[in-house]
Design a protein around this motif. Structure first.
Motif, PDB file in Angstrom:
ATOM      1  N   GLY A 140      11.349   2.291   4.426  1.00 54.07           N
ATOM      2  CA  GLY A 140      11.156   1.059   4.605  1.00 54.07           C
ATOM      3  C   GLY A 140      10.893   0.118   5.831  1.00 54.07           C
ATOM      4  O   GLY A 140      10.109  -0.846   6.308  1.00 54.07           O
ATOM      5  N   ILE A 141      12.003   0.030   6.314  1.00 55.42           N
ATOM      6  CA  ILE A 141      12.189  -1.018   7.305  1.00 55.42           C
ATOM      7  C   ILE A 141      12.106   0.268   8.971  1.00 55.42           C
ATOM      8  O   ILE A 141      10.963  -0.545   9.658  1.00 55.42           O
ATOM      9  N   THR A 149       0.954  -1.336   0.200  1.00 56.27           N
ATOM     10  CA  THR A 149      -0.252  -0.160  -0.310  1.00 56.27           C
ATOM     11  C   THR A 149       1.194   1.514  -0.014  1.00 56.27           C
ATOM     12  O   THR A 149       0.142   1.726  -1.347  1.00 56.27           O
ATOM     13  N   ALA A 150       1.550   1.622   0.595  1.00 54.62           N
ATOM     14  CA  ALA A 150       3.028   2.485   1.105  1.00 54.62           C
ATOM     15  C   ALA A 150       3.352   2.791  -0.499  1.00 54.62           C
ATOM     16  O   ALA A 150       3.629   3.632  -1.101  1.00 54.62           O
ATOM     17  N   PHE A 178      22.478   6.727  -4.822  1.00 53.10           N
ATOM     18  CA  PHE A 178      22.963   5.536  -3.166  1.00 53.10           C
ATOM     19  C   PHE A 178      22.316   6.692  -1.613  1.00 53.10           C
ATOM     20  O   PHE A 178      21.802   5.705  -0.546  1.00 53.10           O
ATOM     21  N   ILE A 179      22.254   8.211  -1.910  1.00 56.70           N
ATOM     22  CA  ILE A 179      22.053   9.087  -0.685  1.00 56.70           C
ATOM     23  C   ILE A 179      20.674   8.485  -0.570  1.00 56.70           C
ATOM     24  O   ILE A 179      19.469   8.641   0.230  1.00 56.70           O
ATOM     25  N   VAL A 180      20.036   9.050  -2.103  1.00 57.66           N
ATOM     26  CA  VAL A 180      17.798   8.193  -2.063  1.00 57.66           C
ATOM     27  C   VAL A 180      17.970   7.191  -1.541  1.00 57.66           C
ATOM     28  O   VAL A 180      16.829   6.451  -1.111  1.00 57.66           O
ATOM     29  N   SER A 181      18.996   6.208  -1.447  1.00 59.03           N
ATOM     30  CA  SER A 181      18.433   4.397  -1.749  1.00 59.03           C
ATOM     31  C   SER A 181      18.397   4.299  -0.636  1.00 59.03           C
ATOM     32  O   SER A 181      17.689   3.592   0.518  1.00 59.03           O
ATOM     33  N   SER A 182      19.472   4.897   0.243  1.00 57.85           N
ATOM     34  CA  SER A 182      19.612   4.519   1.834  1.00 57.85           C
ATOM     35  C   SER A 182      18.597   5.480   2.894  1.00 57.85           C
ATOM     36  O   SER A 182      18.479   4.641   3.537  1.00 57.85           O
ATOM     37  N   THR A 194      14.089  11.874 -10.933  1.00 61.40           N
ATOM     38  CA  THR A 194      15.379  11.563 -11.707  1.00 61.40           C
ATOM     39  C   THR A 194      15.574   9.832 -10.759  1.00 61.40           C
ATOM     40  O   THR A 194      16.113   8.738 -11.633  1.00 61.40           O
ATOM     41  N   PHE A 195      14.811  10.342  -9.460  1.00 58.73           N
ATOM     42  CA  PHE A 195      15.531   8.817  -8.768  1.00 58.73           C
ATOM     43  C   PHE A 195      14.228   7.744  -8.381  1.00 58.73           C
ATOM     44  O   PHE A 195      14.050   7.761  -7.000  1.00 58.73           O
ATOM     45  N   ALA A 196      13.173   8.295  -9.094  1.00 59.05           N
ATOM     46  CA  ALA A 196      12.192   7.617  -8.330  1.00 59.05           C
ATOM     47  C   ALA A 196      12.071   6.031  -8.301  1.00 59.05           C
ATOM     48  O   ALA A 196      11.957   5.837  -7.388  1.00 59.05           O
ATOM     49  N   SER A 197      13.087   5.594  -9.046  1.00 57.45           N
ATOM     50  CA  SER A 197      13.170   3.839  -9.672  1.00 57.45           C
ATOM     51  C   SER A 197      14.200   4.008  -8.114  1.00 57.45           C
ATOM     52  O   SER A 197      14.064   2.794  -7.170  1.00 57.45           O
ATOM     53  N   HIS A 198      15.231   4.454  -7.795  1.00 57.13           N
ATOM     54  CA  HIS A 198      16.118   4.209  -6.293  1.00 57.13           C
ATOM     55  C   HIS A 198      15.173   4.119  -5.459  1.00 57.13           C
ATOM     56  O   HIS A 198      15.397   2.967  -4.107  1.00 57.13           O
ATOM     57  N   LEU A 199      13.932   4.797  -5.326  1.00 57.86           N
ATOM     58  CA  LEU A 199      12.970   5.454  -3.929  1.00 57.86           C
ATOM     59  C   LEU A 199      12.292   4.368  -3.102  1.00 57.86           C
ATOM     60  O   LEU A 199      12.503   4.178  -3.008  1.00 57.86           O
ATOM     61  N   LEU A 200      11.100   3.799  -4.938  1.00 59.34           N
ATOM     62  CA  LEU A 200      10.548   2.766  -4.895  1.00 59.34           C
ATOM     63  C   LEU A 200      11.343   1.387  -4.776  1.00 59.34           C
ATOM     64  O   LEU A 200      10.495   0.155  -3.691  1.00 59.34           O
ATOM     65  N   PHE A 201      12.123   1.000  -4.996  1.00 62.61           N
ATOM     66  CA  PHE A 201      12.929  -0.440  -4.524  1.00 62.61           C
ATOM     67  C   PHE A 201      13.489   0.121  -3.585  1.00 62.61           C
ATOM     68  O   PHE A 201      13.601  -1.629  -2.766  1.00 62.61           O
ATOM     69  N   ALA A 202      14.153   0.954  -2.862  1.00 64.67           N
ATOM     70  CA  ALA A 202      14.141   0.644  -1.907  1.00 64.67           C
ATOM     71  C   ALA A 202      13.543   1.108  -0.336  1.00 64.67           C
ATOM     72  O   ALA A 202      13.862   0.275   0.695  1.00 64.67           O
ATOM     73  N   VAL A 203      12.502   1.500  -1.066  1.00 61.57           N
ATOM     74  CA  VAL A 203      11.300   1.424   0.172  1.00 61.57           C
ATOM     75  C   VAL A 203      10.572   0.341   0.328  1.00 61.57           C
ATOM     76  O   VAL A 203      10.942  -0.644   1.306  1.00 61.57           O
TER      77      VAL A 203
END
Length: 1011
Positions: free
Chosen positions: A987-988, A756-757, A977-981, A861-870
């Motif tokens: 997410g956690i 859902t998130a 990396f910053i966005v993904s971290s 730009t970093f939408a994919s990094h954010l979605l997969f990291a969350v």
């Protein structure tokens, strides 16, 4: 292990990587040293006396002036080939017909009819080809550096010597109109100015029309000496439509009319200069150093003749003192000077090239110490991730005391460095301060962990990566050292992902979970020790479907500039750029269909696991709020694609709706996320009469739970009891009895909140992209579901702990994020940034604010990094979610003083409902340790990528393509990396919030039962 300790440890590890990135960046990305010295007319530019003819002349400085006034028309992104005529100059070839050719006809007519009054030059500029950097170069004569590109939309005043300040000192009246970037670069330097916002790249006419409103009245008034007009319509048209769109022809025709009008009004003492600051690519972008970007237009015209006179060669005497003897000889003999003019010009150009090379060499000084220190810090952080990921699941290993000591050491070294700097009077460098803190905290941890591990134990267990996965990872890291592979990463990432998928399918076959056991026995293979979780055909179809979706996602691609033979996907352009109305409507229907399909898929998934039946606020929002978001997004796309075709009386309404709809969708998404954080447990609870012979739930305490350990022990028992009540397996013998509780599918409570998130995050991010990227987002969700099911097929969950996520799962997740980055039309170059995202919901710009447009562009730009990291915790949760019921013998729950009362007929072997994600609560310490290990593995792979990029930039810092390929790649990987971290921590944290809510839910349930 406590939840807070997990988050703090991951935040500390992320800080180590941040410090390494900042330290390396400070030594690699050069900054310009701006000198505040100002030149004066009384100080000659070189040795020797001032040039002849400069004394006693009004307004003269180092040489006599040819013109009294100058009109500078700066047309942003005016490429040189925009001045070419329509017909082809190559004999035998058909005429070339593109929209931008032959539109500047007035300049061509001047060159043909009055060749002594005009000059046309092809000017090559230095990258980065962004507007602010080019304006600095035009007004100061200096070379921009790479790091200046980041200041393109946060310009600062120029403090070094520049043309505008010199004109003011000479008493010249400088009037400006156009791009408001000049206001930030030269505050208070103009006698009269008309500034217009430059950031809205979708607006083609506001700036240009504003200039035209003031240009001719100002020109006729005569209250000026230098008139500067900076037009932006051509640049904005390139960003919005590209150079080959019919709108570009209209814009160039408008500029041609402006130039013709100025020529008709110019007097003999006025010089007209028409120039571009940079070019544009075939997609209409700029910022890099491709031939189309660095090739700009420069044209000069005056009513008086511009023929070069012999006496003008005197100025070279002061510029080239070493060749003064030859120049003096040429000046005394005009016929010989005319003959030797070509040679002299060649020598002049050679001198300029040498001076430019000398300036580049003097400015391009890397700080090798900082670069080496940053790379070492990144490598140490990667080693820490490997070491800590192995120790995280070790029994009895405590991270809290191991974390406190390094933090204390880090603070000690930070205070020591600050004290030394204050004592010596040197300036405290924040980058060095962070690096000292990171290094001071990292080294004690590595030493403590090494002692705990034992120096005599083998190091092989620290790298438990399967050999095929390790080979793929090393191949990917090695490609960062090749500019060709970096350019071709959009094709390499899907290939590596497909190879990893094939490995996962082959691994299932090797483990005997792909083929039936009877067939394996006939083939001579040993039967699998554990029954397969899914049928072999199911896993095989998962792999085939995943490969198919990976191939479909590869159809959406944007070609890099270095591959001219490649053709970008036409599906990544906005619908507004399409000419045909029927095709536009069909594509609009497909985009809205993708939105609806995405919503339907997620709702069907939630319904399958029973989480859509809950009356909780997040579920109600999924039922009613998400359809409203889909409707708002579809309405905004309809307005954006047809805004240019709206009737004049409705344009104000369309503009207002274009601002309100995106904000409404983003507001709904934010509201849904807040509701999810408030009430994350999406279950349906029912109360009813039950038998008094229900099984007793045993706890090691008397009364309600008083500690977290008591609650963790009793939760799985309560969950199993609720399942049995819901399935109707307990005998109901009395009409009246104690009240029992039934809940729908608590086993998917964590995954339901995560999915859902992700959906709530996806809609605002999708709104920042062009319409047809909705198909990519649909493929993204389907591809992720297939990968998660394929990974779950080979992951056992029957063990009570420790839980772990395989390296191949984390590697595949990272590769899928990289593939989605390219499939959404992005490239790791500045010219490919989607600047239009800054105006979604803000069509009139942001005023003086810079952080909000930067946030919107960064999210795009970093939408994919954010979605997969969350969504990374789904790698841990999904195998438990896919757990299937199996035959088991009912066993009494352990107890010390009393036993569970189970009927004899219930002791027979029967199919038992799976615990699914509630199995994680059987061992809460293992659950938290698994989350920590998952986060460390994810950070390790991301950190290894940024380390490889840093090493490639360090080793190849003198490479020809360092600023074209390696530097942008490093910057994009660092920001990614910053966005993904940050996304990983969010997410956690969401999983832990759900876990806390589940504990509270069960605690209230136990208290209700006690009453």
């Amino acid at each position: 292990m406590q939840k807070v300790s997990v988050l703090l440890f991951l935040a500390w590890v992320s800080f180590l990587f941040y410090a390494g990135i900042a330290l390396f960046t400070s030594g690699f990305l050069l900054t310009r040293l701006e000198l505040t010295n100002q030149s004066s007319c009384h100080e000659p530019p070189g040795p020797g006396p001032l040039p002849w003819g400069s004394h006693g002349k009004p307004g003269a400085c180092w040489m006599p002036s040819r013109f009294s006034r100058v009109v500078l028309v700066l047309i942003d992104a005016l490429r040189f080939d925009f001045a070419q005529p329509q017909q082809s100059h190559v004999p035998g070839e058909p005429p070339v017909s593109v929209p931008f050719l032959g539109k500047l006809g007035s300049l061509q007519r001047i060159l043909e009819s009055r060749p002594h009054h005009g000059r046309l030059y092809r000017s090559h500029v230095d990258p980065p080809t962004t507007t602010m950097q080019r304006l600095k170069a035009l007004t100061t004569g200096s070379l921009p550096t790479f790091i200046d590109a980041g200041s393109n939309f946060a310009s600062h005043a120029i403090v070094e010597d520049n043309l505008i300040q010199q004109l003011n000192r000479a008493g010249r009246r400088v009037v400006f109109m156009g791009d408001d970037t000049w206001r930030d670069l030269f505050p208070g330097a103009f006698s009269q100015a008309f500034f217009f916002s430059s950031f809205n790249v979708r607006d083609l006419h506001t700036v240009d029309n504003g200039i035209l409103e003031h240009l001719y009245p100002t020109l006729d008034s005569g209250a000026w000496d230098v008139l500067i007009a900076h037009f932006l319509g051509v640049d904005h048209c390139g960003h919005k439509h590209g150079p080959h769109h019919p709108e570009m022809a209209k814009k160039l025709s408008q500029m041609d009319q402006v130039i013709q009008g100025l020529i008709e009004r110019l007097e003999n003492d006025t010089l007209l200069v028409v120039a571009g600051d940079h070019g544009m690519t075939t997609n209409g972008d700029h910022g890099g150093d491709s031939e189309l970007e660095v090739s700009r237009f420069l044209h000069t015209y005056s009513a008086a003749t511009q023929d070069l006179q012999v006496k003008e060669l005197h100025r070279l005497q002061t510029l080239f003192s070493e060749a003064s003897a030859r120049y003096q000889r040429l000046l005394r003999d005009p016929p010989e000077a005319e003959a030797a003019l070509g040679t002299l010009t060649a020598e002049f150009q050679q001198f300029l090239r040498g001076a430019r090379a000398l300036c580049i060499e003097s400015w391009a000084r890397f700080s090798l110490v900082r670069m080496a220190g940053g790379a070492a810090l990144l490598a140490a952080a990667c080693l820490l991730c490997l070491l800590a990921s192995h120790l995280a699941v070790a029994p009895g290993f405590l991270f809290r005391p191991l974390l406190l000591i390094p933090v204390a050491w880090g603070l000690t070294w930070t205070i020591l460095y600050a004290g030394v700097s204050a004592t010596t009077g040197s300036k405290i460098d924040s980058v060095v301060l962070g690096a000292v803190a990171a290094g001071g905290s990292l080294l004690p941890f590595l030493w403590k962990a090494w002692v705990s591990w034992g120096s005599k134990r083998p190091l092989a267990p620290l790298l438990p990566v399967p050999r095929p996965v390790l080979i793929l990872l090393l191949i990917r890291l090695a490609t960062f050292f090749s500019d060709s592979f970096v350019v071709a990463e959009a094709r390499a990432a899907p290939f590596l992902l497909g190879s990893l998928v094939l490995f996962l399918v082959a691994q299932l076959h090797w483990e005997g979970q792909l083929l039936p056991p009877k067939l394996l026995t006939r083939l001579g293979s040993s039967a699998p020790t554990a029954p397969p979780r899914h049928s072999g055909a199911h896993a095989l179809w998962l792999g085939i479907g995943l490969l198919l979706f990976t191939r479909l996602a590869g159809l959406f691609h944007r070609c890099p500039e270095e591959t001219p033979a490649c053709r970008s996907s036409p599906w990544l352009s906005p619908l507004a750029s399409m000419v045909g109305g029927r095709a536009k409507n069909l594509w609009y229907g497909a985009c809205v269909g993708a939105l609806v399909a995405l919503l339907v898929v997620v709702r069907l998934w939630l319904r399958r696991y029973g989480n859509l039946k809950s009356p909780e606020p997040p579920v109600l929002f999924v039922r009613w709020g998400l359809p409203l978001m889909v409707l708002g997004t579809a309405a905004y796309w309809a307005l954006a694609s047809g805004a240019e075709e709206a009737p004049p009386r409705l344009r104000a309404l369309v503009a207002g709706a274009s601002a309100v709809l995106p904000r409404a969708v983003m507001g709904l998404a934010a509201s849904g996320l807040m509701l999810l954080l408030w009430r994350p447990v999406t279950v349906l609870v029912k109360a009813g009469a039950a038998t008094s012979r229900t099984r007793t739930i045993l706890t090691p305490f008397s009364g309600p739970p008083t500690s977290q350990a008591d609650l963790d022990y009793v939760v799985p028992q309560i969950y199993r009891h609720i399942q049995e009540e819901f399935q109707g397996r307990l005998e109901r013998t009395k009409a009246q009895g104690p009240i029992t509780v039934a809940a729908y599918q608590l086993g998917s409570v964590y995954s339901a909140a995560m999915v859902t998130a992700l959906l709530l995050l996806a809609f605002p991010l999708l709104l920042l992209h062009v319409e047809r990227v909705s198909l990519v987002f649909l493929l993204l969700f389907l591809q992720s579901f297939l990968l998660l099911h394929l990974l779950a097929a080979g992951t056992p969950v029957a063990t009570p702990g420790p839980f772990t996520v395989l390296w191949q799962a984390v590697s595949a997740w990272v590769l899928m994020a990289t593939q989605t980055f390219y499939s959404t039309g992005h490239q790791p170059v500045f010219s490919a940034i989607h600047w239009h995202a800054a105006f979604v919901g803000f069509p009139d710009g942001h005023g003086s604010s810079t952080w909000l447009p930067a946030l919107l562009v960064g999210a795009n730009t970093f939408a994919s990094h954010l979605l997969f990291a969350v969504g990374c915790p789904l790698l841990l949760l999904w195998p438990f979610l896919c757990e299937r019921p199996g035959p088991k013998r009912r066993q009494p729950l352990p107890g010390s003083e009393s036993e569970a009362r189970i009927r004899p007929e219930e002791e027979e072997e029967q199919e038992q409902e799976p615990l699914m994600e509630m199995r994680l609560r059987d061992a809460p310490n293992h659950f938290n340790a698994a989350l920590l290990q998952l986060g460390l593995k994810y950070l390790f792979i991301l950190g290894a990528q940024i380390l490889a990029c840093a090493l490639a930039a360090f080793v190849l810092r003198r490479h020809l393509m360092v600023w074209k390929v390696f530097a942008p790649k490093f910057i994009f990987e660092a920001v990614g990396f910053i966005v993904s971290s940050v996304g990983l921590l969010l997410g956690i944290a969401l999983v832990m919030r759900v876990d806390v809510a589940v504990s509270s839910w069960f605690k209230n349930l136990v208290l209700a039962q006690q009453r």
